[in-house]
Design an enzyme around this catalytic site. Sequence first.
Site, PDB file in Angstrom:
ATOM      1  N   ARG A  10       2.107  20.298   5.662  1.00  0.00           N
ATOM      2  CA  ARG A  10       3.117  19.389   6.201  1.00  0.00           C
ATOM      3  C   ARG A  10       4.174  20.057   7.080  1.00  0.00           C
ATOM      4  NH1 ARG A  10       6.265  16.592   3.967  1.00  0.00           N
ATOM      5  NH2 ARG A  10       5.970  14.754   5.253  1.00  0.00           N
ATOM      6  N   TYR A  49       3.857  18.164  10.573  1.00  0.00           N
ATOM      7  CA  TYR A  49       4.847  17.101  10.811  1.00  0.00           C
ATOM      8  C   TYR A  49       6.261  17.638  10.984  1.00  0.00           C
ATOM      9  CZ  TYR A  49       1.098  14.503   8.428  1.00  0.00           C
ATOM     10  OH  TYR A  49      -0.108  13.989   8.030  1.00  0.00           O
ATOM     11  N   GLU A  73       0.838  -1.208   0.000  1.00  0.00           N
ATOM     12  CA  GLU A  73       0.000   0.000   0.000  1.00  0.00           C
ATOM     13  C   GLU A  73       0.871   1.256   0.000  1.00  0.00           C
ATOM     14  OE1 GLU A  73      -2.088  -0.433   3.688  1.00  0.00           O
ATOM     15  OE2 GLU A  73      -3.445  -1.974   2.948  1.00  0.00           O
ATOM     16  N   PRO A  74       1.716   1.420  -1.006  1.00  0.00           N
ATOM     17  CA  PRO A  74       2.577   2.610  -1.008  1.00  0.00           C
ATOM     18  C   PRO A  74       1.775   3.860  -1.338  1.00  0.00           C
ATOM     19  CG  PRO A  74       2.796   1.446  -3.072  1.00  0.00           C
ATOM     20  CD  PRO A  74       1.884   0.606  -2.217  1.00  0.00           C
ATOM     21  N   GLY A  75       2.045   4.941  -0.644  1.00  0.00           N
ATOM     22  CA  GLY A  75       1.413   6.220  -0.946  1.00  0.00           C
ATOM     23  C   GLY A  75       2.492   7.205  -1.347  1.00  0.00           C
ATOM     24  N   ARG A  76       3.151   7.733  -0.330  1.00  0.00           N
ATOM     25  CA  ARG A  76       4.147   8.789  -0.509  1.00  0.00           C
ATOM     26  C   ARG A  76       5.204   8.464  -1.566  1.00  0.00           C
ATOM     27  NH1 ARG A  76       5.194  12.241   3.610  1.00  0.00           N
ATOM     28  NH2 ARG A  76       4.308  10.725   5.041  1.00  0.00           N
ATOM     29  N   CYS A 132      -3.228  33.839   9.144  1.00  0.00           N
ATOM     30  CA  CYS A 132      -3.044  34.445  10.459  1.00  0.00           C
ATOM     31  C   CYS A 132      -2.777  33.404  11.537  1.00  0.00           C
ATOM     32  CB  CYS A 132      -4.271  35.274  10.803  1.00  0.00           C
ATOM     33  SG  CYS A 132      -4.584  36.471   9.515  1.00  0.00           S
ATOM     34  N   TYR A 151       0.405  14.052   0.305  1.00  0.00           N
ATOM     35  CA  TYR A 151      -0.172  14.721   1.472  1.00  0.00           C
ATOM     36  C   TYR A 151      -0.043  16.237   1.332  1.00  0.00           C
ATOM     37  CZ  TYR A 151       0.227   9.897   2.914  1.00  0.00           C
ATOM     38  OH  TYR A 151       0.133   8.525   2.937  1.00  0.00           O
TER      39      TYR A 151
HETATM   40  C1  LIG Z   1      -1.371   6.107   4.963  1.00  0.00           C
HETATM   41  C2  LIG Z   1      -1.405   4.650   4.767  1.00  0.00           C
HETATM   42  C3  LIG Z   1      -0.606   4.066   3.780  1.00  0.00           C
HETATM   43  C4  LIG Z   1       0.359   4.838   2.937  1.00  0.00           C
HETATM   44  O1  LIG Z   1       1.452   5.297   3.667  1.00  0.00           O
HETATM   45  P1  LIG Z   1       2.685   5.967   2.896  1.00  0.00           P
HETATM   46  O2  LIG Z   1       3.624   6.318   3.967  1.00  0.00           O
HETATM   47  O3  LIG Z   1       2.173   7.159   2.182  1.00  0.00           O
HETATM   48  O4  LIG Z   1       3.251   4.947   1.980  1.00  0.00           O
HETATM   49  C5  LIG Z   1      -0.742   2.707   3.579  1.00  0.00           C
HETATM   50  N1  LIG Z   1      -1.589   1.956   4.320  1.00  0.00           N
HETATM   51  C6  LIG Z   1      -2.353   2.489   5.300  1.00  0.00           C
HETATM   52  C7  LIG Z   1      -3.262   1.620   6.065  1.00  0.00           C
HETATM   53  C8  LIG Z   1      -2.281   3.850   5.562  1.00  0.00           C
HETATM   54  O5  LIG Z   1      -3.021   4.371   6.539  1.00  0.00           O
END
Ligand SMILES: *Cc1c(COP(=O)(O)O)cnc(C)c1O
Length: 422
Positions: free
Chosen positions: A311, A315, A272-275, A342, A371
């Site tokens: 961000r 973070y 489940e890659p996002g970033r 502000c 993000y």
């Molecule tokens: C946010 C999230 C991801 C993705 O995380 P990244 O750091 O963006 O790769 C994958 N799985 C779950 C369950 C998440 O909450």
Amino acid sequence: MNYFNYHNDQLLAEDVPLSDLAACYGTPLYVYSARTLRRHFRVLSEAFAGTDSLICFAMKALSNLSILKLFSDLGAGFDIVSSGELMRCLKAGADPGKIVFSGVGKTDEELEAALMARILMINVESRPELHRVSAVAQRLKVQAPVSLRVNPDLDPGTHPHISTGHRDSKFGIPLSQVHEYYAEARTLKNLDLAGLSTHIGSQITETAPFAEAGVKVAKIVQELRATGVALKYLDLGGGLGIPYQEQPPSPVQYAAAILGPLRDIGLKIILEPGRVLVGNAGVFLTKVLYVKETDVKRFVVIDGAMNDLIRPVLYEAYHEIVPVVPRVSGERVTADVVGPVCESGDFFARERDLPALQAGDLLAVMSAGAYGFVMASNYNSRLRPAEILVNGAEVHVIRDRDTFEDVVRNEHIVTLKGGADA
Ligand SMILES: *Cc1c(COP(=O)(O)O)cnc(C)c1O
């Protein structure tokens, strides 16, 4: 690696000067590179080639419909966390059979929508949720494919707000209870025990936590198999970091770490890659409004703000900030880069070494693809930026900038009875 490079003293998105995009579409603006997105997906896929695996893009990182379509066309699945995300995926033409649904607080309506769409599986995060999925599935007369998300209790060494695999966190079920949960799940109706999931955090820059999680989940899978629970999927979540400033492992090193303990597990691996897929594929383009000097500090005030990219304050994130057209003088200054909102949290960089800047200069805030826009709000009644997708020399507006009408769309002006009696 990305396709934002200088050419003839101008920063380009692929073949298109960012200054042209600013002139055409205004600032602040999100600009994504399709070639970078495709490359990242390919590199990650190749790292897992030879393994039965499915990459489900964690779309919460960047959920524009055109981006979803791009990934869907490459064969990606999606990791969703709400029915809104489910609808986005389906609208973009995603295959429901490649969608996994994560998150600690799914409602009945969301579970229903997911089951009706026949998604690949639901990642369950608590006992009450397990019962709820069973109840909804019975009502709909369908089998619900479920996976239990375990919390492997480890410290991925990332920012606390994006660390999810420690036993204090709200995510997943404790390792020590996994067996009871599966035993209980087997007694519930209309559940298909399809998998086991984990996700330990985000922006992880070492391989060790992934390997450690792999060892822990591999052990559980073997134990479950011995008790007659035969799973199909092992979902290892996302979390691989990108080089904002730090040096994360490469996709190949990541794959080796993650797969090491799982060589002979015999399950389909879901990621489940996002970033890592989208972070470096986007920049936030903004213009300098003023350079303000006080007795003690210099501030570069830009037209972008925390409502556009949160961000840095949320973070404590570092984003490289570069001029779109560098000055020849080469003079450097130290300054805070701040927005017009502000709040003192409205900053992009503090005490940053930057080229000398003037009002009107364009800046690119790098690695803003993940993000970024998805967390934008209308705070201070600011209009959320437009999003542009560049593909070679092609430019596509994939989201228009908000209008004032968008901002007040759902509001009503009421006239109160009783007048000014206060
Ligand atoms: C946010 C999230 C991801 C993705 O995380 P990244 O750091 O963006 O790769 C994958 N799985 C779950 C369950 C998440 O909450």
